[in-house]
Design a protein around this motif. Structure first.
Motif, PDB file in Angstrom:
ATOM      1  N   LEU A 117      38.051  47.595  24.957  1.00  0.00           N
ATOM      2  CA  LEU A 117      37.057  47.120  25.996  1.00  0.00           C
ATOM      3  C   LEU A 117      35.651  47.459  25.617  1.00  0.00           C
ATOM      4  CD1 LEU A 117      39.008  47.383  29.285  1.00  0.00           C
ATOM      5  CD2 LEU A 117      38.095  45.394  28.543  1.00  0.00           C
ATOM      6  N   ILE A 169      29.860  42.404  34.255  1.00  0.00           N
ATOM      7  CA  ILE A 169      30.693  41.455  34.845  1.00  0.00           C
ATOM      8  C   ILE A 169      31.745  41.021  33.799  1.00  0.00           C
ATOM      9  CG2 ILE A 169      30.892  38.957  35.595  1.00  0.00           C
ATOM     10  CD1 ILE A 169      28.386  39.458  36.784  1.00  0.00           C
ATOM     11  N   THR A 223      32.820  42.688  31.000  1.00  0.00           N
ATOM     12  CA  THR A 223      33.781  43.412  30.755  1.00  0.00           C
ATOM     13  C   THR A 223      34.705  43.701  31.972  1.00  0.00           C
ATOM     14  OG1 THR A 223      32.061  44.816  29.729  1.00  0.00           O
ATOM     15  CG2 THR A 223      33.886  46.095  30.205  1.00  0.00           C
ATOM     16  N   VAL A 224      34.528  43.671  33.226  1.00  0.00           N
ATOM     17  CA  VAL A 224      35.268  44.196  34.515  1.00  0.00           C
ATOM     18  C   VAL A 224      36.337  42.654  34.340  1.00  0.00           C
ATOM     19  CG1 VAL A 224      35.510  44.008  36.738  1.00  0.00           C
ATOM     20  CG2 VAL A 224      33.902  45.334  35.641  1.00  0.00           C
ATOM     21  N   MET A 282      38.816  42.901  31.596  1.00  0.00           N
ATOM     22  CA  MET A 282      39.876  43.858  32.125  1.00  0.00           C
ATOM     23  C   MET A 282      40.750  43.522  33.141  1.00  0.00           C
ATOM     24  SD  MET A 282      39.311  47.683  33.560  1.00  0.00           S
ATOM     25  CE  MET A 282      39.093  47.350  35.382  1.00  0.00           C
ATOM     26  N   LEU A 283      40.189  43.043  33.965  1.00  0.00           N
ATOM     27  CA  LEU A 283      41.215  42.724  35.366  1.00  0.00           C
ATOM     28  C   LEU A 283      42.187  41.349  34.938  1.00  0.00           C
ATOM     29  CD1 LEU A 283      38.812  42.941  38.583  1.00  0.00           C
ATOM     30  CD2 LEU A 283      40.805  44.580  37.520  1.00  0.00           C
ATOM     31  N   PHE A 343      43.315  41.985  30.294  1.00  0.00           N
ATOM     32  CA  PHE A 343      44.112  42.942  29.966  1.00  0.00           C
ATOM     33  C   PHE A 343      45.105  43.235  31.100  1.00  0.00           C
ATOM     34  CE2 PHE A 343      41.644  45.320  26.661  1.00  0.00           C
ATOM     35  CZ  PHE A 343      41.046  44.452  26.061  1.00  0.00           C
ATOM     36  N   PHE A 344      44.884  43.286  32.313  1.00  0.00           N
ATOM     37  CA  PHE A 344      45.782  43.418  33.340  1.00  0.00           C
ATOM     38  C   PHE A 344      46.644  42.534  34.011  1.00  0.00           C
ATOM     39  CE2 PHE A 344      43.940  47.491  32.536  1.00  0.00           C
ATOM     40  CZ  PHE A 344      43.193  47.974  33.407  1.00  0.00           C
ATOM     41  N   LEU A 381      45.803  40.949  36.582  1.00  0.00           N
ATOM     42  CA  LEU A 381      45.749  40.870  37.840  1.00  0.00           C
ATOM     43  C   LEU A 381      44.762  39.665  38.294  1.00  0.00           C
ATOM     44  CD1 LEU A 381      45.182  44.691  38.610  1.00  0.00           C
ATOM     45  CD2 LEU A 381      47.149  43.516  38.692  1.00  0.00           C
ATOM     46  N   PRO A 382      44.950  39.331  39.787  1.00  0.00           N
ATOM     47  CA  PRO A 382      45.784  39.860  40.787  1.00  0.00           C
ATOM     48  C   PRO A 382      47.206  39.474  40.707  1.00  0.00           C
ATOM     49  CG  PRO A 382      44.533  38.069  41.415  1.00  0.00           C
ATOM     50  CD  PRO A 382      43.858  38.366  40.082  1.00  0.00           C
ATOM     51  N   ASN A 383      48.057  40.479  40.901  1.00  0.00           N
ATOM     52  CA  ASN A 383      49.349  40.129  40.779  1.00  0.00           C
ATOM     53  C   ASN A 383      50.080  41.052  41.788  1.00  0.00           C
ATOM     54  OD1 ASN A 383      51.827  39.688  40.360  1.00  0.00           O
ATOM     55  ND2 ASN A 383      51.907  40.522  38.309  1.00  0.00           N
ATOM     56  N   ASN A 384      50.397  40.411  43.033  1.00  0.00           N
ATOM     57  CA  ASN A 384      51.060  40.923  44.079  1.00  0.00           C
ATOM     58  C   ASN A 384      52.595  40.769  44.045  1.00  0.00           C
ATOM     59  OD1 ASN A 384      49.350  42.977  45.750  1.00  0.00           O
ATOM     60  ND2 ASN A 384      48.046  41.255  46.091  1.00  0.00           N
ATOM     61  N   HIS A 431      54.853  41.629  41.747  1.00  0.00           N
ATOM     62  CA  HIS A 431      55.419  42.455  40.421  1.00  0.00           C
ATOM     63  C   HIS A 431      56.616  42.949  41.382  1.00  0.00           C
ATOM     64  CE1 HIS A 431      55.694  45.742  37.409  1.00  0.00           C
ATOM     65  NE2 HIS A 431      55.351  44.545  36.785  1.00  0.00           N
ATOM     66  N   HIS A 465      56.406  46.476  43.297  1.00  0.00           N
ATOM     67  CA  HIS A 465      55.533  46.512  44.764  1.00  0.00           C
ATOM     68  C   HIS A 465      56.677  46.631  45.932  1.00  0.00           C
ATOM     69  CE1 HIS A 465      51.954  44.349  42.791  1.00  0.00           C
ATOM     70  NE2 HIS A 465      51.670  45.670  42.856  1.00  0.00           N
TER      71      HIS A 465
END
Lengths: 379, 340, 249
Positions: free
Chosen positions: A56, A112, A114-115, A118-119, A122-123, A125-128, A130, A133
């Motif tokens: 990153l 902005i 990088t974040v 990342m979110l 890379f991640f 996300l959002p992923n509720n 999974h 959980h």
């Protein structure tokens, strides 16, 4: 329970030392699709999991540099190409003044970018939704336990073997985690009719609000006060002044820029005696004198100052400037005539600047010498 | 607190442009006038600096909160809390594959935020320093404002921390050592601010310019001398009490000193602006400024907005970074790690 | 003594370094003499540059030592001695100022009565910018700075032998007192030696500007020496890249 799809087998540990040890064992057992869940980052875990360093940092650099480039290029285009304005006498593209904005945009884009990378990249996300959980495992890991989760996707996965491995590592609460069936079956669409209808309503509301604001509201009081104020508009009549004129006369005694008072008004002999030609004899000055002479003087005096102007006797003919009288006049005396006029000749002070008048004098002198040349002049 | 303060602060430029309904003109968007903003103007630098500062601080704050929202989600009792915290946590799973990138990004954000803090207050100081008004046009304004910002920021945080630690019983997390270190920093930055006062005064004499010298003598002994001396005693003299260890470690003392520091810093801004403007280059506008109910109202209003937001935050969100504190308590890290 | 005692052996710096140093010193002195004969004013300006540069390293090294004591920094202890030695430059710095005093008028225009007569703006600064006060200021500053240096470094060296914890406490107190003095010193020296070169001009940030430059120079000097010594094994074995990364920042 029977045809539920298994996601992973999980185990919990109590201390950081245990989880590091367990991770090393799982990694050396050959598992690749596994994860470690801890309530906070545990030192040494990255090495135990044999993770490569995060890339990153490079993203941050790239976004930052683009921020700088975008800021500088945009401001260059605005200040030097699209609408250049002279502000405070500074150059159009004055880099020192543009540094604050450049710096801010660099940091803004880098942060902005990088974040968001990342979110979302890379991640993912959002992923509720999974599988982990709402499991007991997740609740414990959020609080104060450390967990390993070996996924079914792994080539070496076998529920029984994994269980045994975790038992051998002293894991607590070993359990299986399953995919949520409803979620797997559901065919989630983003662009449903309801959502499109919602977007349409938002579009209509926002457009009408902007239209009303720009085209109606700004013309209503009190927003239109600045536009509608009493003020003097250029070259228009005005009820503010008694004479109805918007444009006012300059104050008594106002002089134009660069104006110098003429010291010898009405004193031709003084002018002739005191004034000295400040303009030197150069090609440029002679050319200037010739141009001005031909423009202003030649209609009456003729192209060679012989008095044979192109007015063809429709206007009284001036005497030739090659007479002895004029040839013996000083430069200043001729200057005075141009400035004040004499007899029928009007003053040319408003049409020819003082410097140009001196240049004309030079040219007249050159003409005088030309029409009365001596042997030496030809050398 | 940063974010709420910036929100309060950001309201004022939007008002003081004079025609707030045209605030959109501050942003460079293509328009029918074919006009762009003036990028060389400090007011515009302010727009970029404050909005960048707000955005980056918000992102920094939010990223730090993600793991904590996840923890709150997993402990949520009511359905509403569960839904809200699930959305806010983005589905964070505490996976170490994520922690690895998270740590790097948090570090990068901290690395960006530090020069950003310096740059924001430097740019705010440029609003004054790039003018030619005597008392404003000095080169020391950027470090002066930054030191002053750190000074008053620490004082404000000190006040809030002391209250929070009492109410939430966080004495073991926000220890007396922490508070003592903050007091030392307040002593340092207060002295830096005092150094700036002294430098301005000395150079006002050294410059040989009677205008500059008048400005500073006027500050100390003119119409607003009362404000000037409140400022000096609160900013320079009072924090000197922190040289004494006993006073540094006494809670009521540091609470009161912090309040006075905030008062002193408010007066510093008042002194800078009002004394210089009351004797600027246009004698027809020389006057004694008397604030009206409107001025006081706006001031109290900004306090109100700030404290409302802070109290809402302390009610619904974790005031202490849960994940970070967990990572540094005893026994949190494995005992044989070499990776530093 | 205690189990945390670090065993160390004194290693001598190789003789050739000292020889190089003395050679450069001799060359420098010869060049200065030649310069003074050929183009005195230019040589004086150069001596001002040299003076302010070396002074900045010396005083900022002492500042670094004081800062490390005040902050309770542990990571910097292995090479704090280097900074202490660099602070010892303060003894030799006044020598660099000697050429200027041969004829200060060329460098410090404010010391020239002829210039003062023609320039009321510079004359206004005369209560501060006059030779007497200038010399008194400089002597006082050097005296106090050298005093701080001697006491702090003597305490530090005493600790090598006695391991007395009390000396650290004394040094911390001294460092706290040193800080305000340092602020005044760095400001006064930058104004006297650099800002007064152009007496019409003034800037409130000049002290801060000189301070940041001198901090950078002191850190750079420290890093260069520390790297040199570390590569040759003179410093603690435990030093790693983290120490050097922080000091470069």
């Amino acid at each position: 329970m029977d045809n539920k799809k298994i996601y992973a087998v999980t185990g919990l540990f109590d201390t950081p030392d245990e989880i590091i040890h367990a991770t090393k064992k799982v990694s050396s057992a050959g598992y690749k699709q596994y994860d470690v869940n801890t309530p906070y980052p545990v030192h040494g875990m990255n090495i135990a999991m044999k993770l490569k360093h995060s890339k990153l940092g490079y993203f941050a650099l790239a976004f930052g540099l683009s921020g700088t480039a975008i800021a500088l290029l945009f401001m260059y285009w605005v200040t030097a190409i699209d609408y250049p304005l002279v502000i405070g006498g500074k150059p159009f593209f004055s880099l020192p003044a543009l540094i604050p904005v450049t710096f801010e945009l660099t940091v803004l884009l880098a942060s902005i970018g990088t974040v968001v990378t990342m979110l979302f990249l890379f991640f993912r996300l959002p992923n509720n939704a999974h599988p982990l959980h709402d499991t007991n495992y997740m609740k414990k890991v959020s609080e104060d336990k450390y967990g390993i989760c070996i996924e079914a996707k792994d080539k070496l996965f076998d529920a029984g073997k994994v269980r045994d491995l975790l038992i051998s590592l002293n894991a607590k609460e070993i359990s299986e985690v399953y995919y949520d069936e409803d979620y797997l079956k559901s065919n989630f669409k983003v662009y449903t009719p309801q959502f499109m209808g919602f977007l349409l309503i938002v579009f209509i509301v926002v457009s009408s609000a902007i239209y009303y604001y720009n085209n109606k509201m700004l013309y209503k009081p009190p927003y239109n006060w600045m536009m509608e104020q009493d003020r003097v508009n250029p070259q228009s009549k005005s009820s503010f002044f008694a004479d109805g004129f918007g444009m006012r006369q300059p104050v008594e005694g106002t002089v134009s820029r660069g104006h110098l008072p003429y010291l010898y008004a009405g004193q031709p002999e003084e002018a002739g005696a005191k004034l000295v030609n400040p303009v030197s004899v150069t090609k440029e000055n002679l050319a200037l004198g010739q141009k001005k002479f031909l423009t202003f003087c030649s209609p009456c005096h003729g192209n060679f100052a012989k008095g044979d102007g192109r007015l063809n006797n429709l206007f009284p003919v001036p005497p030739s400037l090659h007479s002895d009288k004029v040839r013996t006049w000083t430069d200043g005396r001729i200057f005075h005539v141009i400035t004040e006029g004499q007899n029928l000749m009007p003053s040319y002070a408003t049409q020819v600047t003082p410097e140009e008048r001196w240049a004309i004098v030079l040219y007249v002198r050159a003409l005088q010498r030309a029409l009365n040349a001596k042997e030496e002049d030809l050398k | 607190m940063t974010i709420f303060a910036v929100m309060c602060a950001g309201i004022f430029p939007l008002i003081h442009v004079g025609r707030p309904w045209l605030d959109a003109y501050l942003t460079p968007y293509p328009n029918q006038h074919s006009l762009w903003v003036n990028f060389t103007s400090p007011l515009l630098w302010d727009v970029f600096a404050v909005s960048t500062y707000f955005t980056v601080s918000f992102i920094f704050w939010y990223v730090g909160l993600i793991p904590d929202f996840a923890t709150l989600r997993d402990k949520a009792v009511t359905k509403i809390k569960k839904v809200v915290y699930s959305v806010l946590s983005l589905g964070w799973r505490h996976s170490n594959r994520h922690w690895q990138h998270y740590e790097m990004v948090y570090l990068i954000l901290a690395g960006f935020a530090t020069p950003l803090v310096l740059s924001v207050h430097t740019i705010v100081s440029f609003d004054f320093a790039v003018s030619i008004v005597p008392g404003w046009h000095t080169t020391i304004f950027p470090p002066y404002f930054v030191a002053g910002a750190v000074f008053s920021g620490f004082a404000m945080v000190q006040n809030v921390l002391i209250v929070v630690r009492k109410i939430f019983n966080y004495e073991h997390i926000i220890t007396l050592d922490t508070l003592e270190k903050m007091n030392k920093i307040m002593l340092l930055t207060g002295s830096l601010v005092g150094y700036a006062y002294a430098m301005e005064f000395f150079i006002a004499w050294y410059s040989g310019s009677p205008i500059e010298l008048f400005t500073f003598v006027n500050r100390a002994f003119g119409d607003y001398a009362w404000a000037y001396w409140i400022m000096i005693s609160c900013n320079l003299l009072l924090p000197q009490l922190f040289w004494f260890k006993k006073l540094r470690r006494t809670i009521p003392v540091m609470f009161i000193i912090s309040i006075f520091v905030n008062v002193g810093m408010w007066f510093e801004r008042f002194v800078i602006i009002v004394t210089s403007l009351s004797r600027d280059f246009l004698p027809s506008s020389w006057a004694y400024y008397k604030p009206t109910i409107v001025d006081f109202g706006m001031l109290i209003g900004s306090f109100g907005l700030f404290f409302t937001l802070v109290l809402l935050f302390t009610k619904f969100m974790p005031v202490v970074s849960i994940a970070e504190v967990k990572a540094v308590i005893k026994g949190a890290q494995p005992s044989h790690h070499e990776d530093k | 003594m205690s189990e945390n005692q670090v065993l160390f052996e004194k290693k001598k710096i190789p003789l050739k370094l000292s020889i190089y140093g003395i050679l450069i010193l001799i060359i420098g002195v010869i060049l200065a003499v030649i310069g003074t004969a050929v183009d005195p004013v230019r040589t004086y300006f150069n001596s001002v540059i040299g003076f302010t540069f070396v002074f900045s390293i010396g005083i900022a090294s002492l500042f670094l030592v004081a800062l490390e004591y005040l902050a309770g920094a542990v990571w910097s202890v292995p090479f704090r001695r280097i900074s202490e030695i660099l602070a010892g430059l303060l003894f030799f710095v006044p020598l660099l100022a000697v050429p200027v005093f041969i004829n200060p008028h060329g460098v410090f225009h404010w010391s020239d009565p002829a210039v003062l007569a023609q320039n009321p703006a510079i004359n206004a600064k005369a209560p501060y910018l006059n030779m007497t006060f200038f010399i008194i200021r400089n002597i006082a500053i050097f005296a106090v700075a050298i005093l701080f240096y001697l006491i702090i470094t003597r305490n530090s060296q005493k600790q090598d032998v006695s391991a007395n914890q009390n000396l650290t406490k004394i040094n911390i107190r001294l460092s706290a007192v040193f800080m305000p003095f340092f602020a005044i010193t760095i400001t006064v020296m930058s104004i006297d030696w650099l800002m007064s070169l152009e007496p019409h001009w003034f800037s409130t940030i000049f002290g801060v500007y000189y301070f940041s430059g001198s901090l950078l120079a002191a850190l750079a000097a420290l890093t260069l020496i520390a790297v040199y010594l570390h590569e040759r094994g003179y410093l603690m074995k435990g030093l790693n890249s983290n120490h050097f990364t922080v000091s470069v920042h």
